[in-house]
Design an enzyme around this catalytic site. Sequence first.
Site, PDB file in Angstrom:
ATOM      1  N   PRO A   1     -40.565 -10.827  60.086  1.00 27.66           N
ATOM      2  CA  PRO A   1     -39.978 -11.050  61.412  1.00 27.66           C
ATOM      3  C   PRO A   1     -40.167 -12.451  61.983  1.00 27.66           C
ATOM      4  CG  PRO A   1     -42.022  -9.850  61.611  1.00 27.66           C
ATOM      5  CD  PRO A   1     -41.769 -10.000  60.149  1.00 27.66           C
ATOM      6  N   CYS A   2     -39.406 -13.405  61.458  1.00 29.98           N
ATOM      7  CA  CYS A   2     -39.530 -14.779  61.938  1.00 29.98           C
ATOM      8  C   CYS A   2     -39.105 -14.912  63.399  1.00 29.98           C
ATOM      9  CB  CYS A   2     -38.759 -15.740  61.044  1.00 29.98           C
ATOM     10  SG  CYS A   2     -37.062 -15.287  60.730  1.00 29.98           S
ATOM     11  N   HIS A   3     -38.372 -13.917  63.926  1.00 32.97           N
ATOM     12  CA  HIS A   3     -38.007 -13.966  65.346  1.00 32.97           C
ATOM     13  C   HIS A   3     -39.242 -13.850  66.234  1.00 32.97           C
ATOM     14  CE1 HIS A   3     -37.921  -9.643  64.313  1.00 32.97           C
ATOM     15  NE2 HIS A   3     -38.302  -9.436  65.573  1.00 32.97           N
TER      16      HIS A   3
END
Length: 187
Positions: A146-148
């Site tokens: 989850p780079c967000h």
Amino acid sequence: MHVDRSLAWVTVRTPLPTGDLRVLMTDRGVVAAAYTPEGAAGLPAGPEIRNPSDDRRAAAVVSRIAEYFAGRRRELDLPIDWRSTSGIQAAVLRTLQQTVGYGETITYGALAERSGVFEEESAEPGYAARTVGTIMSTNPVSLLVPCHRVVAADGLGGFGSVGLDVKRWLLTLEGVLPPTLDWTGPG
């Protein structure tokens, strides 16, 4: 073009501003996920699974991602095939995936420190945080890793070629940001 028979694509419907998510799977797990058709360009070729219920891998990917976007699942719990990452990128992405959960965020600098792959003293201030930013923008398994959830020390930061609308949408879904009047997420 060479087609790797162990690879298969599945398209997952999403409510994201970018539309559908394209997911590339192997027998070991998800090897890539792209928010846009352009993001999938340049990735290995493989057949498209038209009916996900005919393939157990595709069925799991589609149902778990749909549950996530409906607000009924916090963790995707899908296996990841890490073959498209190595070195520092792999270490940072694995640290992110294993230590930053649903509804949490971490700064680029804090993730760099937590990963343990950067020397404490760098000749250039901010080098590690900028490197983590680059790693996030080249994350081959977006959403699963989850780079967000990685943000700047002074705001949201960037979100690669996909744009901040997607990052805001995902962080709103996870309760990090309050929904705006025009947010199209689950009820």
